[in-house]
Scaffold this motif. Structure first.
Motif, PDB file in Angstrom:
ATOM      1  N   TYR A 123       1.835   4.097  -1.956  1.00 42.41           N
ATOM      2  CA  TYR A 123       1.099   5.014  -1.070  1.00 42.41           C
ATOM      3  C   TYR A 123       0.375   6.082  -1.876  1.00 42.41           C
ATOM      4  O   TYR A 123      -0.759   6.472  -1.551  1.00 42.41           O
ATOM      5  N   ASP A 124       1.011   6.548  -2.949  1.00 44.75           N
ATOM      6  CA  ASP A 124       0.378   7.539  -3.828  1.00 44.75           C
ATOM      7  C   ASP A 124      -0.896   6.984  -4.454  1.00 44.75           C
ATOM      8  O   ASP A 124      -1.933   7.660  -4.493  1.00 44.75           O
ATOM      9  N   ARG A 125      -0.846   5.748  -4.947  1.00 44.52           N
ATOM     10  CA  ARG A 125      -2.049   5.127  -5.538  1.00 44.52           C
ATOM     11  C   ARG A 125      -3.120   4.888  -4.468  1.00 44.52           C
ATOM     12  O   ARG A 125      -4.313   5.015  -4.733  1.00 44.52           O
ATOM     13  N   PHE A 126      -2.685   4.526  -3.263  1.00 43.70           N
ATOM     14  CA  PHE A 126      -3.616   4.360  -2.152  1.00 43.70           C
ATOM     15  C   PHE A 126      -4.360   5.667  -1.869  1.00 43.70           C
ATOM     16  O   PHE A 126      -5.583   5.688  -1.721  1.00 43.70           O
ATOM     17  N   PRO A 212      10.125  -2.696   5.716  1.00 40.60           N
ATOM     18  CA  PRO A 212       9.069  -1.667   5.741  1.00 40.60           C
ATOM     19  C   PRO A 212       8.528  -1.310   4.358  1.00 40.60           C
ATOM     20  O   PRO A 212       7.331  -1.014   4.217  1.00 40.60           O
ATOM     21  N   THR A 213       9.381  -1.339   3.323  1.00 40.97           N
ATOM     22  CA  THR A 213       8.890  -1.023   1.975  1.00 40.97           C
ATOM     23  C   THR A 213       7.899  -2.087   1.499  1.00 40.97           C
ATOM     24  O   THR A 213       6.884  -1.773   0.872  1.00 40.97           O
ATOM     25  N   ILE A 214       8.200  -3.341   1.821  1.00 34.73           N
ATOM     26  CA  ILE A 214       7.298  -4.430   1.437  1.00 34.73           C
ATOM     27  C   ILE A 214       5.970  -4.307   2.184  1.00 34.73           C
ATOM     28  O   ILE A 214       4.891  -4.523   1.609  1.00 34.73           O
ATOM     29  N   ILE A 215       6.045  -3.950   3.461  1.00 33.55           N
ATOM     30  CA  ILE A 215       4.824  -3.789   4.265  1.00 33.55           C
ATOM     31  C   ILE A 215       3.966  -2.658   3.723  1.00 33.55           C
ATOM     32  O   ILE A 215       2.744  -2.800   3.582  1.00 33.55           O
ATOM     33  N   VAL A 216       4.587  -1.527   3.394  1.00 37.36           N
ATOM     34  CA  VAL A 216       3.835  -0.383   2.861  1.00 37.36           C
ATOM     35  C   VAL A 216       3.143  -0.759   1.550  1.00 37.36           C
ATOM     36  O   VAL A 216       1.966  -0.451   1.342  1.00 37.36           O
ATOM     37  N   TYR A 221      -1.945  -1.991  -1.089  1.00 35.87           N
ATOM     38  CA  TYR A 221      -2.740  -2.704  -2.090  1.00 35.87           C
ATOM     39  C   TYR A 221      -3.890  -3.487  -1.464  1.00 35.87           C
ATOM     40  O   TYR A 221      -4.900  -3.742  -2.131  1.00 35.87           O
ATOM     41  N   ILE A 222      -3.764  -3.872  -0.217  1.00 36.87           N
ATOM     42  CA  ILE A 222      -4.905  -4.490   0.461  1.00 36.87           C
ATOM     43  C   ILE A 222      -6.054  -3.486   0.561  1.00 36.87           C
ATOM     44  O   ILE A 222      -7.214  -3.804   0.255  1.00 36.87           O
TER      45      ILE A 222
END
Length: 313
Positions: A123-126, A212-216, A221-222
């Motif tokens: 999320y930080d990189r996003f 949820p961690t995998i989904i985030v 990254y998408i």
């Protein structure tokens, strides 16, 4: 519920950790191999934490999360490696009931928390790539601390529930755990209780905490990839991808080996143990190398520390 045997968990005082089924002389080799890898885990992750804490230039959200990642890597490998190495040189290879509970709890706590921290890092990189102008607002110091604290909270919830149901069963068939640490899956295999509740708890934890961690990570990254591909400059795209490739590599190794161990049919127990070595020791060893070798800021901070200590001239 099925019939319970007269013995229950309160009658069990210790377990036997089988470890790897190899000849005695190979146990020395495994001890030395584990010692080498664990030594590199200690050196790499402690160095990473020291560099991040001492260099003011690394006082950013990304390095705050990276410092916590190093702490978690160091922690869960320490929960596993010393006991495994001791058993390689011991004939009894036993672990007390309480010791097994503690090891299982701490390992679950740190490994699940790491999954959440990796999601937070995604999320930080996003935020950094998709909303660079608002990045400092989105990723405030307060939010970063809250995200890490939340990761530990969910890790604690998950490990508490998992360990509670794992060690509430009856152990009447055997005390032998076919692994080199107290793995909950292997512990449940030696139980003679009905494991319906255990399976439901594990499934619920996977759906509501792990998934949820995998989904985030996936959704982040998408968006990141779609944003980067729109950058007109080739150099700009390369720079943007380079900030994410290290994290993506760490995620792939960790989730890949964990998925192999827990989601594939148990056809070869020894192969599953080898895969377990990857996420318990190899991944914590590689993470500092991946981030430091591909990160100019970390390498520069390390160079300054070495110069100050008169290691480099």
């Amino acid at each position: 519920m099925g019939d319970r045997a007269p013995d229950n968990h309160s009658d069990v005082t210790d377990f036997i950790l089988v470890g790897f089924r190899v000849r005695t002389e190979l146990c020395i080799f495994l001890f030395l191999l584990f010692l080498l890898v664990y030594g590199m885990v200690l050196l790499g992750n402690i160095s990473m934490m020291v560099i991040i804490m001492t260099d003011s230039q690394l006082n950013t959200p990304m390095y705050f999360f990276l410092g916590n990642l190093s702490f978690l890597d160091l922690s869960y490998s320490t929960v596993i490696a010393p006991k495994a190495m001791g058993n390689f040189l011991s004939e009894k290879k036993t672990v007390s009931f309480v010791g097994c509970v503690v090891q299982s709890f701490l390992f679950s706590l740190f490994i699940v928390t790491e999954g959440f921290v990796l999601a937070v890092m995604a999320y930080d990189r996003f935020s950094a790539i998709c909303y660079p102008l608002l990045y400092s607002v989105h990723m405030s110091r307060r939010l970063c601390i809250q995200l890490v604290a939340g990761s530990y909270f969910f890790g604690w919830i998950s490990s508490t529930l998992q360990v509670s149901v794992t060690f509430s069963v009856s152990f009447c068939a055997s005390r032998v755990i076919d692994h080199f640490y107290c793995d909950s899956y292997q512990i449940e295999k030696i139980s003679c209780s009905n494991l319906f509740i255990n399976k439901m708890v594990s499934l619920s934890l996977s759906i509501f905490i792990i998934l949820p961690t995998i989904i985030v990570i996936t959704v982040s990254y998408i968006y990141i990839i779609s944003k980067v591909l729109k950058i007109p400059s080739r150099q700009g795209r390369k720079k943007a991808f380079s900030t994410c490739s290290s994290h993506l590599g760490v995620v792939s190794v960790l989730y890949g080996t964990v998925s192999f161990v827990y989601l594939t049919p148990p056809r070869n127990p020894e192969l599953r143990k080898v895969a377990s070595v990857f996420y318990t020791l190899v991944t914590p060893m590689l993470n500092p190398l991946i981030y430091s070798l591909r990160n100019k800021d970390v390498k520069e901070a390390l160079r300054k520390i070495l110069v100050e200590k008169n290691v480099l001239f």
